[in-house]
Design a protein around this motif. Structure first.
Motif, PDB file in Angstrom:
ATOM      1  N   ASP A 154       0.812  -1.269  -0.131  1.00 62.26           N
ATOM      2  CA  ASP A 154       0.081   0.063  -0.051  1.00 62.26           C
ATOM      3  C   ASP A 154       0.846   1.288   0.094  1.00 62.26           C
ATOM      4  O   ASP A 154       0.602   2.270   0.863  1.00 62.26           O
ATOM      5  CB  ASP A 154      -0.811   0.054   1.109  1.00 62.26           C
ATOM      6  CG  ASP A 154      -1.970   0.975   0.974  1.00 62.26           C
ATOM      7  OD1 ASP A 154      -2.220   1.593  -0.086  1.00 62.26           O
ATOM      8  OD2 ASP A 154      -2.664   1.479   2.148  1.00 62.26           O
ATOM      9  N   VAL A 155       1.882   1.256  -0.882  1.00 62.90           N
ATOM     10  CA  VAL A 155       2.810   2.353  -1.022  1.00 62.90           C
ATOM     11  C   VAL A 155       2.615   2.959  -2.297  1.00 62.90           C
ATOM     12  O   VAL A 155       2.347   2.312  -3.400  1.00 62.90           O
ATOM     13  CB  VAL A 155       4.211   1.962  -0.728  1.00 62.90           C
ATOM     14  CG1 VAL A 155       5.432   2.705  -1.398  1.00 62.90           C
ATOM     15  CG2 VAL A 155       4.705   1.531   0.531  1.00 62.90           C
ATOM     16  N   GLY A 156       2.599   4.203  -2.408  1.00 63.70           N
ATOM     17  CA  GLY A 156       2.310   5.170  -3.700  1.00 63.70           C
ATOM     18  C   GLY A 156       3.449   5.158  -4.582  1.00 63.70           C
ATOM     19  O   GLY A 156       4.607   4.928  -4.060  1.00 63.70           O
ATOM     20  N   ILE A 157       3.193   5.295  -5.740  1.00 64.32           N
ATOM     21  CA  ILE A 157       4.349   5.001  -6.701  1.00 64.32           C
ATOM     22  C   ILE A 157       4.489   6.359  -7.608  1.00 64.32           C
ATOM     23  O   ILE A 157       3.480   6.712  -8.050  1.00 64.32           O
ATOM     24  CB  ILE A 157       4.362   4.062  -7.735  1.00 64.32           C
ATOM     25  CG1 ILE A 157       4.097   2.550  -6.989  1.00 64.32           C
ATOM     26  CG2 ILE A 157       5.439   3.973  -8.866  1.00 64.32           C
ATOM     27  CD1 ILE A 157       3.608   1.450  -7.961  1.00 64.32           C
ATOM     28  N   VAL A 158       5.685   6.995  -7.628  1.00 61.54           N
ATOM     29  CA  VAL A 158       6.029   8.160  -8.530  1.00 61.54           C
ATOM     30  C   VAL A 158       6.829   7.814  -9.658  1.00 61.54           C
ATOM     31  O   VAL A 158       7.700   6.994  -9.358  1.00 61.54           O
ATOM     32  CB  VAL A 158       6.269   9.236  -7.851  1.00 61.54           C
ATOM     33  CG1 VAL A 158       6.552  10.555  -8.730  1.00 61.54           C
ATOM     34  CG2 VAL A 158       5.551   9.818  -6.511  1.00 61.54           C
ATOM     35  N   LYS A 159       6.625   8.149 -10.937  1.00 62.61           N
ATOM     36  CA  LYS A 159       7.270   7.731 -12.145  1.00 62.61           C
ATOM     37  C   LYS A 159       7.754   8.732 -12.803  1.00 62.61           C
ATOM     38  O   LYS A 159       7.221   9.951 -13.125  1.00 62.61           O
ATOM     39  CB  LYS A 159       6.273   6.919 -13.017  1.00 62.61           C
ATOM     40  CG  LYS A 159       5.760   5.659 -12.478  1.00 62.61           C
ATOM     41  CD  LYS A 159       4.945   4.927 -13.616  1.00 62.61           C
ATOM     42  CE  LYS A 159       4.206   3.750 -12.892  1.00 62.61           C
ATOM     43  NZ  LYS A 159       3.232   2.954 -13.823  1.00 62.61           N
ATOM     44  N   VAL A 160       9.017   8.641 -13.118  1.00 57.85           N
ATOM     45  CA  VAL A 160      10.014   9.591 -13.863  1.00 57.85           C
ATOM     46  C   VAL A 160      10.586   8.813 -14.846  1.00 57.85           C
ATOM     47  O   VAL A 160      11.738   8.004 -14.518  1.00 57.85           O
ATOM     48  CB  VAL A 160      11.209  10.246 -13.208  1.00 57.85           C
ATOM     49  CG1 VAL A 160      11.832  11.426 -14.187  1.00 57.85           C
ATOM     50  CG2 VAL A 160      10.210  11.164 -12.038  1.00 57.85           C
ATOM     51  N   ASN A 161      10.133   8.709 -16.144  1.00 61.15           N
ATOM     52  CA  ASN A 161      10.566   8.066 -17.118  1.00 61.15           C
ATOM     53  C   ASN A 161      11.904   8.536 -17.337  1.00 61.15           C
ATOM     54  O   ASN A 161      12.327   9.512 -17.264  1.00 61.15           O
ATOM     55  CB  ASN A 161       9.699   8.059 -18.413  1.00 61.15           C
ATOM     56  CG  ASN A 161       8.332   7.545 -18.362  1.00 61.15           C
ATOM     57  OD1 ASN A 161       7.835   6.894 -17.386  1.00 61.15           O
ATOM     58  ND2 ASN A 161       7.383   7.922 -19.152  1.00 61.15           N
TER      59      ASN A 161
END
Length: 420
Positions: A154-161
């Motif tokens: 239940d951990v959020g994910i931030v994406k930087v391609n």
């Protein structure tokens, strides 16, 4: 709050902006780890752990067909001769000592052993990232287990391609798939809930190293108070001197993951490695399951870390690297059948290559998937379809096999491309 069981140190932490006690969740800092029976005594008449004193019931006989593994290989009698009725050593200092020497580390206190790298990934999230409130940052295209573990926890994910077009990013990466360091910094500035940055180097599925310059830039970035995790599952297939392990002594906010699955050829024993400064290693050790590394795994790992085995491993790495170059050249010879140029910098033991639309230079994911299925179901050659990954349109990921496997696979790929 001090880390339970870790003696205080007077050595200043580098970088100065990092404080591990602010990164680790308070409930983990306060955790009293489970005390194993083997933490106290490991010899004598052991009547403390409710083990079966009569031992296992597996016969040591190669003639027993029930002892066949994968249908053709008898169980190692050395393994059956171990004290399998006893719980294993919970800390495995001999393995850690071998790894510390192999990777030129100051001490075994810099080494943690997990059930594959996946246990390390999961533990890092559990000890650092508060469920429902905090996040990790990943750089797609990348290893899928970071997202899976985040969802489980239940951990959020931030994406930087990754930079999908640059021939050399800020850190000077060769080829495509460089880290967009400035974009990562902007994302950190905008989201202080990010506790972990996961970097895969060489990347999976990109096969491209992330430069130490880029990694340093993130480690030194003062607004980021968390930990940079560098996943080096394929590092032994890249050039010497490219490992982030060389930065561990300098940076307390770095954790490098390695494994015995790839270059050691021991995927089945499930042994992953975390390399970091002692405070983080101590936290991981306090939190892991009591006997996470089995006695058979430890036995085989120690054999693999012997000088003779390490010499053989290095020879095989050089063979695979030469085969990689040969396979790359052979794949490029199929360009007239609609196979594009391999992408990435070829720093791992696989090649990622796009299947193009017929008569076009445009990657075609639909055709690539048809090729993938035909190879597996009609030709008995199994590669990996990666066309859904960002920046990997139409791509197949092909592991470097034996010389014979590569020749057969190329012939069948050629026939399949001719027919589809």
């Amino acid at each position: 709050m001090a880390i339970l069981g870790l003696p205080p140190s007077s050595t200043p932490t580098r970088p100065a902006h990092f404080d591990i006690e602010r990164v680790i969740r308070p409930n983990i800092l306060a955790l009293h780890p489970y005390r194993c029976a083997r933490d106290d005594y490991s010899s004598g008449i052991l009547l403390d752990a409710n083990e079966n004193a009569l031992g296992h019931s597996i016969p040591q006989s190669e003639d027993d067909t029930t002892l066949q593994l994968n249908g053709n290989s008898p169980v190692d009698d050395h393994i059956l001769g171990l004290d399998l009725h006893r719980y294993p050593d919970p800390s495995h200092p001999k393995i850690k000592d071998c790894i510390a020497k192999l990777r030129c580390l100051p001490s075994t206190g810099h080494v943690f052993l997990g059930v594959g790298s996946d246990e390390v990934i999961d533990l890092l999230m559990r000890v650092c990232v508060a469920p429902g409130r905090e996040r990790i940052l990943i750089t797609p295209p990348t290893y899928g287990m970071y997202s899976v573990c985040a969802q489980v926890n239940d951990v959020g994910i931030v994406k930087v391609n990754l930079d999908l077009t640059a021939e050399g990013g800020e850190g000077g990466e060769r080829g495509r798939f460089s880290v967009r360091v400035d974009e990562v910094k902007k994302t950190i500035d905008a989201d202080p809930s990010i506790k972990l940055i996961f970097l895969c180097s060489p990347g999976n599925p990109t096969g491209t190293l992330i430069s130490l310059v880029s990694i340093r830039a993130l480690l030194d970035y003062e607004p980021f108070k968390g930990i940079v995790v560098v996943d080096e599952a394929y590092i032994d297939f890249s050039e010497p001197g490219s490992s982030a392990v060389s930065l561990v002594a300098e940076y307390a906010n770095l954790c490098v993951m390695q494994t015995m699955s790839k270059s050691f050829g021991l995927a089945a024993i499930r042994l992953g490695i975390a390399i970091a400064q002692p405070p983080l290693i101590h936290i991981l050790s306090n939190t892991k399951a009591p006997y996470n590394i089995s006695a058979p795994t430890a036995h085989l790992a120690l054999r693999a870390l012997s000088p003779t085995s390490l010499s053989a491993m290095r020879e095989k790495i050089e063979t695979l690297k030469a085969s990689r170059d040969k396979l790359l050249s052979s794949l490029h010879s199929l360009k007239d059948l609609g196979l594009g140029r391999a992408i990435g910098a070829q720093d791992a033991n696989f090649i990622m290559i796009p299947v193009l639309a017929r008569g076009s230079s445009v990657p075609d994911s639909a055709r690539a998937q048809r090729v993938y299925l035909a190879l597996a179901e009609e030709e008995g050659v199994v590669v990996r379809y990666r066309g859904k990954e960002v920046g990997c349109s139409g791509c197949l990921r092909i592991t470097v096999g034996t010389e014979e496997e590569n020749v057969v696979a190329l012939g069948k790929l050629k026939r399949t491309l001719e027919n589809l």
